[in-house]
Scaffold this motif. Structure first.
Motif, mmCIF file in Angstrom:
data_model
loop_
_atom_site.group_PDB
_atom_site.id
_atom_site.type_symbol
_atom_site.label_atom_id
_atom_site.label_comp_id
_atom_site.label_asym_id
_atom_site.label_seq_id
_atom_site.Cartn_x
_atom_site.Cartn_y
_atom_site.Cartn_z
ATOM 1 N N PHE A 67 -145.079 -1.894 -7.670
ATOM 2 C CA PHE A 67 -145.499 -2.880 -6.676
ATOM 3 C C PHE A 67 -144.324 -3.231 -5.766
ATOM 4 O O PHE A 67 -144.462 -3.286 -4.538
ATOM 5 N N SER A 68 -143.178 -3.466 -6.374
ATOM 6 C CA SER A 68 -141.998 -3.823 -5.609
ATOM 7 C C SER A 68 -141.620 -2.720 -4.624
ATOM 8 O O SER A 68 -141.327 -2.981 -3.445
ATOM 9 N N ARG A 69 -141.639 -1.488 -5.083
ATOM 10 C CA ARG A 69 -141.277 -0.352 -4.222
ATOM 11 C C ARG A 69 -142.289 -0.220 -3.071
ATOM 12 O O ARG A 69 -141.905 0.050 -1.930
ATOM 13 N N ALA A 70 -143.579 -0.402 -3.380
ATOM 14 C CA ALA A 70 -144.604 -0.307 -2.349
ATOM 15 C C ALA A 70 -144.450 -1.421 -1.310
ATOM 16 O O ALA A 70 -144.635 -1.197 -0.105
ATOM 17 N N PHE A 71 -144.105 -2.621 -1.784
ATOM 18 C CA PHE A 71 -143.929 -3.714 -0.826
ATOM 19 C C PHE A 71 -142.704 -3.483 0.047
ATOM 20 O O PHE A 71 -142.702 -3.839 1.228
ATOM 21 N N ASP A 72 -141.659 -2.896 -0.504
ATOM 22 C CA ASP A 72 -140.493 -2.547 0.310
ATOM 23 C C ASP A 72 -140.919 -1.674 1.490
ATOM 24 O O ASP A 72 -140.508 -1.907 2.637
ATOM 25 N N ASP A 73 -141.726 -0.656 1.201
ATOM 26 C CA ASP A 73 -142.175 0.252 2.261
ATOM 27 C C ASP A 73 -143.039 -0.483 3.284
ATOM 28 O O ASP A 73 -142.872 -0.317 4.496
ATOM 29 N N LYS A 74 -143.971 -1.300 2.793
ATOM 30 C CA LYS A 74 -144.862 -2.040 3.683
ATOM 31 C C LYS A 74 -144.081 -3.057 4.510
ATOM 32 O O LYS A 74 -144.306 -3.202 5.725
ATOM 33 N N GLY A 75 -143.166 -3.763 3.857
ATOM 34 C CA GLY A 75 -142.392 -4.767 4.558
ATOM 35 C C GLY A 75 -141.542 -4.176 5.659
ATOM 36 O O GLY A 75 -141.428 -4.749 6.758
ATOM 37 N N PHE A 76 -140.939 -3.023 5.389
ATOM 38 C CA PHE A 76 -140.136 -2.349 6.415
ATOM 39 C C PHE A 76 -141.019 -1.986 7.612
ATOM 40 O O PHE A 76 -140.644 -2.186 8.771
ATOM 41 N N SER A 77 -142.206 -1.449 7.325
ATOM 42 C CA SER A 77 -143.119 -1.067 8.397
ATOM 43 C C SER A 77 -143.547 -2.270 9.224
ATOM 44 O O SER A 77 -143.540 -2.239 10.463
ATOM 45 N N LEU A 78 -143.908 -3.368 8.546
ATOM 46 C CA LEU A 78 -144.330 -4.566 9.255
ATOM 47 C C LEU A 78 -143.195 -5.157 10.086
ATOM 48 O O LEU A 78 -143.411 -5.642 11.201
ATOM 49 N N GLN A 79 -141.968 -5.115 9.547
ATOM 50 C CA GLN A 79 -140.834 -5.658 10.280
ATOM 51 C C GLN A 79 -140.578 -4.854 11.555
ATOM 52 O O GLN A 79 -140.301 -5.428 12.620
ATOM 53 N N ARG A 80 -140.704 -3.561 11.464
ATOM 54 C CA ARG A 80 -140.491 -2.720 12.640
ATOM 55 C C ARG A 80 -141.576 -2.939 13.691
ATOM 56 O O ARG A 80 -141.369 -2.705 14.872
ATOM 57 N N GLN A 81 -142.747 -3.400 13.258
ATOM 58 C CA GLN A 81 -143.843 -3.697 14.181
ATOM 59 C C GLN A 81 -143.773 -5.123 14.733
ATOM 60 O O GLN A 81 -144.633 -5.533 15.514
#
Length: 362
Positions: free
Chosen positions: A48-62
Motif C-alpha cells: 500500500f505504501s509503495r502504491a501510494f508513493d507512485d500515486k502521490g508522485f503522479s498527483l503532485q506532478r499534476q
C-alpha cells in the motif's frame, strides 16, 4: 580545576547491543513471532505504501497534491516497527515518512492526504487514533514524544511511544535533548532512527564520526540496537523487545535501522544529482518488499492470485481517498483556529472575528 572522571558501568564500553545487525544482502528473514495473517497484513501495508508513493508522485506532478516524502525502500523499517505496537494503547509520533505506521494505528488515508494539501483538518486524528501529527520540522517531534511518554507514565497507563526520525534528525539538538531527557526520566519511549544513508543530499558519513548512531545510546543511559532495516522480521523483533522493555518500566531504547532511501528525498528533490547509480542498484537487490514477499511465498502464505487481489484492493482504496479529498470544501477561517488550544484566548477570538469580517482566508 576539578578532575573529571567519567563514570560508566564496567560493561558500557564493551557490551553488545541486545540486537545485532545481520549481514545485509539478498534473502528473507529466518524467524517470526508474527502469525501468518499478520505477515500477510504487514506485506499488504508495505505494498500500500509503495502504491501510494507512485500515486502521490503522479498527483503532485499534476498539481493535485503537495510536496511529500515517499517511503520507498524503507517500508520494512516502518511496518516492522508498527507491528510491534498495540494500536489501542501505544502511540506513534512520526516525522514525515511513516505513512504505513499511521495507517496501522488507524489514521484514515484522507487525513494524511489533507496534511500534504495544506489543510489543517489533516492534523486532527480521530478520537482513539493514537498518533501525533506529521512533523515537517526536522527532529521537532522528539521532545514532544518524550513528553507524551512521560505523561503516560504519570497517569499510570501502560502505553509506549514509538517515535521515528532519520539520520539527519539525529544531528539536531532536539535529538540529543530528547534522548537525554528520556533517559533521565526513564520514559517509556522507543527512538527509531531510520538511517537511510542521506539527509536530503548529505551522506551519512558527513553527519557523524560515530561508527553507528545506535552507539550513542549508553551516553543517554539506555540500550542501543542496530538492525537490518530492510528485514521486516528483524525490525519487528528488535522493536518488540524495546516496546516490552519500556512497558515493563525499564525505560527508553534507541534503535538504528540500516536502510536506504530508494529515490528522491521528496517530490521537490532530484536524487539523481547526488545518489550514485551503483549504490541504488546494490540496494535495489535488498528491496524490503521483494524480500518479505519471497519469505511469504516460500511458506505458502502468498501466491499470484492473492497478490493480484491485494494490489487491486489497494488501488481502489487510494482512488477512493483521492475522490473524497478532492470533493471536500476548502478549509475556512474556523479551521485555522480549531484543534490548537483547548480554550481559545480572547486575542484569538478577536483574530477569528476579524478574519470572518474580512471575508475569510481562502
Amino acid at each position: 580545576m576539578t578532575d573529571f572522571t567519567p563514570q560508566f558501568p564496567p560493561e558500557a564500553a564493551t557490551a553488545a547491543p541486545w540486537a545485532v545487525l545481520p549481514p545485509l544482502g539478498a534473502g528473507g528473514p529466518a524467524r517470526s513471532s508474527l502469525s501468518g495473517n499478520e505477515l500477510r497484513e504487514a506485506c499488504e501495508l508495505m505494498l500500500f505504501s509503495r502504491a501510494f508513493d507512485d500515486k502521490g508522485f503522479s498527483l503532485q506532478r499534476q498539481g493535485r497534491f503537495g510536496t511529500f516524502s515517499p517511503v520507498r525502500g524503507q517500508e520494512a523499517s516502518v511496518v516492522g516497527a508498527a507491528f510491534a505496537l498495540d494500536p489501542g494503547r501505544d502511540w506513534v509520533v512520526p516525522q514525515y515518512r511513516e505513512l504505513p505506521a499511521l495507517l496501522r494505528q488507524g489514521l484514515p488515508l484522507e487525513n494524511f492526504m489533507l496534511t500534504f494539501l495544506g489543510d489543517p483538518r489533516g492534523g486532527a486524528a480521530p478520537v482513539g487514533v493514537n498518533v501525533l501529527p506529521v512533523q515537517i520540522g526536522l527532529a521537532a517531534q522528539l521532545p514532544q514524544a518524550v513528553g507524551l511518554a512521560w505523561g503516560l507514565r504519570l497517569r499510570e497507563q501502560s502505553g509506549v511511544v514509538l517515535v521515528f526520525c532519520g539520520d539527519g534528525a539525529s544531528s539536531e539538538g532536539d535529538f540529543h535533548e530528547a534522548c537525554n531527557l528520556a533517559g533521565t526520566l526513564s520514559a517509556p519511549v522507543v527512538f527509531l532512527v531510520q538511517n537511510n544513508g542521506w539527509a536530503i543530499s548529505t551522506p551519512r558519513e558527513r553527519q557523524s564520526a560515530a561508527a553507528t548512531l545506535a552507539a550513542r545510546a549508553p551516553g543517554y543511559g539506555m540500550p542501543g540496537a542496530l538492525v537490518d532495516g530492510n528485514d521486516l522480521l528483524a525490525v519487528h523483533e528488535t522493536v518488540s523487545a524495546a516496546v516490552e522493555r519500556a512497558r515493563a518500566g525499564e525505560g527508553p531504547s534507541l534503535i538504528e535501522t540500516v536502510t536506504y532511501r530508494m529515490g528522491d528525498h521528496n517530490t521537490a528533490d532530484d536524487a539523481s544529482r547526488y545518489q550514485p547509480e551503483h549504490e541504488l542498484a546494490e540496494w535495489a537487490d535488498r528491496d524490503p518488499i521483494t524480500r518479505a514477499l519471497a519469505y511469504l511465498r516460500d511458506r505458502g502464505l502468498w501466491d499470484d492470485e492473492h497478490d493480484a487481489a491485494v494490489r487491486a484492493r489497494i488501488a481502489d482504496r487510494i482512488d477512493e481517498a483521492v475522490r473524497t479529498v478532492e470533493a471536500m470544501e476548502p478549509p475556512g477561517v474556523a479551521h485555522l483556529f480549531a484543534h490548537v488550544v483547548e480554550e481559545a484566548s480572547p486575542r484569538s477570538v478577536r483574530q477569528q472575528a476579524w478574519l470572518n469580517a474580512a471575508g475569510g482566508a481562502r
